[in-house]
Design an enzyme around this catalytic site. Structure first.
Site, PDB file in Angstrom:
ATOM      1  N   MET A   1     -55.209  19.925  55.393  1.00 34.84           N
ATOM      2  CA  MET A   1     -54.989  18.317  55.118  1.00 34.84           C
ATOM      3  C   MET A   1     -53.461  17.881  55.497  1.00 34.84           C
ATOM      4  O   MET A   1     -52.593  18.291  55.335  1.00 34.84           O
ATOM      5  CB  MET A   1     -54.964  18.273  53.716  1.00 34.84           C
ATOM      6  CG  MET A   1     -56.468  18.220  53.214  1.00 34.84           C
ATOM      7  SD  MET A   1     -56.858  18.024  51.723  1.00 34.84           S
ATOM      8  CE  MET A   1     -56.235  16.207  51.429  1.00 34.84           C
TER       9      MET A   1
ATOM     10  N   TYR B   1     -49.998  11.926  54.463  1.00 35.31           N
ATOM     11  CA  TYR B   1     -49.071  10.987  54.973  1.00 35.31           C
ATOM     12  C   TYR B   1     -48.885   9.766  54.344  1.00 35.31           C
ATOM     13  O   TYR B   1     -49.788   8.836  54.523  1.00 35.31           O
ATOM     14  CB  TYR B   1     -49.268  10.552  56.470  1.00 35.31           C
ATOM     15  CG  TYR B   1     -49.134  11.683  57.597  1.00 35.31           C
ATOM     16  CD1 TYR B   1     -48.519  13.011  57.185  1.00 35.31           C
ATOM     17  CD2 TYR B   1     -49.300  11.513  58.811  1.00 35.31           C
ATOM     18  CE1 TYR B   1     -48.248  13.901  58.094  1.00 35.31           C
ATOM     19  CE2 TYR B   1     -48.913  12.368  60.163  1.00 35.31           C
ATOM     20  CZ  TYR B   1     -48.525  13.417  59.471  1.00 35.31           C
ATOM     21  OH  TYR B   1     -48.143  14.545  60.400  1.00 35.31           O
TER      22      TYR B   1
ATOM     23  N   ILE C   1     -51.254  22.752  54.500  1.00 35.73           N
ATOM     24  CA  ILE C   1     -50.813  21.417  54.040  1.00 35.73           C
ATOM     25  C   ILE C   1     -49.776  20.845  54.975  1.00 35.73           C
ATOM     26  O   ILE C   1     -49.000  21.741  55.457  1.00 35.73           O
ATOM     27  CB  ILE C   1     -50.268  21.109  52.797  1.00 35.73           C
ATOM     28  CG1 ILE C   1     -51.324  21.404  51.583  1.00 35.73           C
ATOM     29  CG2 ILE C   1     -49.384  20.086  52.317  1.00 35.73           C
ATOM     30  CD1 ILE C   1     -50.555  22.022  50.220  1.00 35.73           C
ATOM     31  N   LYS C   2     -49.972  19.643  55.734  1.00 35.68           N
ATOM     32  CA  LYS C   2     -49.132  19.147  56.548  1.00 35.68           C
ATOM     33  C   LYS C   2     -48.246  18.021  56.117  1.00 35.68           C
ATOM     34  O   LYS C   2     -49.056  16.960  55.758  1.00 35.68           O
ATOM     35  CB  LYS C   2     -49.974  18.819  57.815  1.00 35.68           C
ATOM     36  CG  LYS C   2     -49.387  18.428  58.977  1.00 35.68           C
ATOM     37  CD  LYS C   2     -50.133  18.283  60.002  1.00 35.68           C
ATOM     38  CE  LYS C   2     -49.920  17.703  61.430  1.00 35.68           C
ATOM     39  NZ  LYS C   2     -49.425  16.357  61.367  1.00 35.68           N
ATOM     40  N   VAL C   3     -46.945  17.987  55.999  1.00 34.88           N
ATOM     41  CA  VAL C   3     -46.422  16.518  55.779  1.00 34.88           C
ATOM     42  C   VAL C   3     -45.070  16.549  56.738  1.00 34.88           C
ATOM     43  O   VAL C   3     -44.984  17.346  57.660  1.00 34.88           O
ATOM     44  CB  VAL C   3     -45.786  16.648  54.297  1.00 34.88           C
ATOM     45  CG1 VAL C   3     -46.838  16.825  53.236  1.00 34.88           C
ATOM     46  CG2 VAL C   3     -45.033  18.075  54.031  1.00 34.88           C
TER      47      VAL C   3
END
Ligand code: FBP
Length: 306
Positions: free
Chosen positions: A168, A171, A203-205
């Site tokens: 996910m 953003y 998780i991607k932030v």
């Protein structure tokens, strides 16, 4: 496939997942130069959708060809390659089985006004293309965020039921959020935590700044003396917000910047206990030799060699 002790331990954190999903997570974690370390470098190439072709590929025109990105990810020893349906279809046969792939199943574009994404691919597409995971973006804070959360609830359930992993992109943007607020420490940790709550495996932030956006959160950060004075500390706080390290979290690269800045960021991610980088424009917009050099140096940082 050999599975390192480190990766075995990470997989143990995913207590509800079936063997298919764990195998796909293991494929990503065991592939490439960082295979087995628990760290990852992922190449994402969905910017053609998000920003348009010229803004994405004109700086290095080789990138107009979908095969270029598969080959770049392979040659650089990335853990995985993430892209939209058409890009993955365009190299599906030539690169079948060569590198784990992540199918971005929703997409935005910069021509539209709403801060929203349309569902542009399916779990069946991911299976048909041999992908290890689906990738989905949510925009916490946008007027459409609840709809996006409901969409991923359904797609994640379906993906997990057929043994795929879920990545996910979280953003924050839209609604009343200011530009500064999008990457504020409290907002970034909040966005990462919500992705964990929605069942993301990875998780991607964006890397957080030291800004604190919400007054109510600011009071707590100050009262509890949460150390956010350096990027390393801020990364550690995001990791803590992802179930205290029980979920994998990677940080995005952002717009083109110089090598020293990217390597300093990777070092902070490494020292803060983050699981790595997902770096698009900073790799595919450079000439290939320079991109390979940079991705090699980033891998060295995550291997503790630099
Ligand atoms: P970059 O390294 O190019 O920033 O890629 C990471 C990414 O998440 C892409 O997957 C996505 O297309 C892009 O950033 C979105 O960028 P922005 O938030 O600037 O629209």
């Amino acid at each position: 496939m050999r599975i390192s002790q480190k990766v075995k331990k990470i997989l143990d954190n995913y207590e509800s997942d079936n063997p298919g999903t764990k195998t796909n997570l293991a494929r990503i974690l065991m592939h490439g130069k960082l295979g087995g370390t628990g760290r990852m470098i992922i190449l994402p190439v969905d910017q053609g959708f998000e920003h348009g072709p010229a803004r994405s590929f004109a700086p290095n025109a080789a990138g107009y060809d979908p095969h270029y990105h598969f080959q770049l990810a392979l040659d650089a020893g990335c853990n995985a390659y993430a892209s939209a349906l058409g890009m993955l279809e365009a190299g599906a046969d030539s690169f079948a089985g060569a590198i784990p792939t992540i199918l971005k199943v929703n997409s935005s574009n910069s021509l539209a006004r709403p801060k929203d994404q349309a569902v542009t691919a399916s779990v069946d597409d991911a299976l048909r293309l041999g992908c290890s995971a689906i990738g989905f973006t949510i925009y916490p804070g946008s007027d459409d965020c609840f709809e996006m959360m409901e969409e991923i609830r359904e797609m994640a359930l379906e993906a997990k039921s057929v043994g795929l992993a879920v990545v996910m992109w979280s953003y924050p943007r839209g609604g009343d959020l200011t530009k500064e607020g999008e990457t504020a420490m409290d907002v970034c940790a909040y966005a990462a935590h919500m992705a964990a709550l929605m069942g993301a495996h990875i998780i991607k932030v964006k890397p957080p700044t030291a800004h604190l956006y919400q007054d109510a959160a600011k009071k707590v950060y100050e009262a509890q003396k949460i150390d956010i004075s350096s990027l390393e500390k801020r990364i550690a706080h995001v990791v803590q917000s992802c179930f205290n390290g029980r979920r994998l979290v990677v940080f995005s690269g952002g717009e083109a910047k110089d090598e020293a800045a990217i390597l300093a960021e990777a070092k902070a991610i490494h020292l803060g206990g983050g699981n790595g980088s997902i770096v698009g424009r900073n790799s595919f917009q450079r000439p290939k030799d320079k991109a390979l050099e940079l991705l090699g140096k980033m891998a060295d940082v995550y291997l503790g060699k630099a």
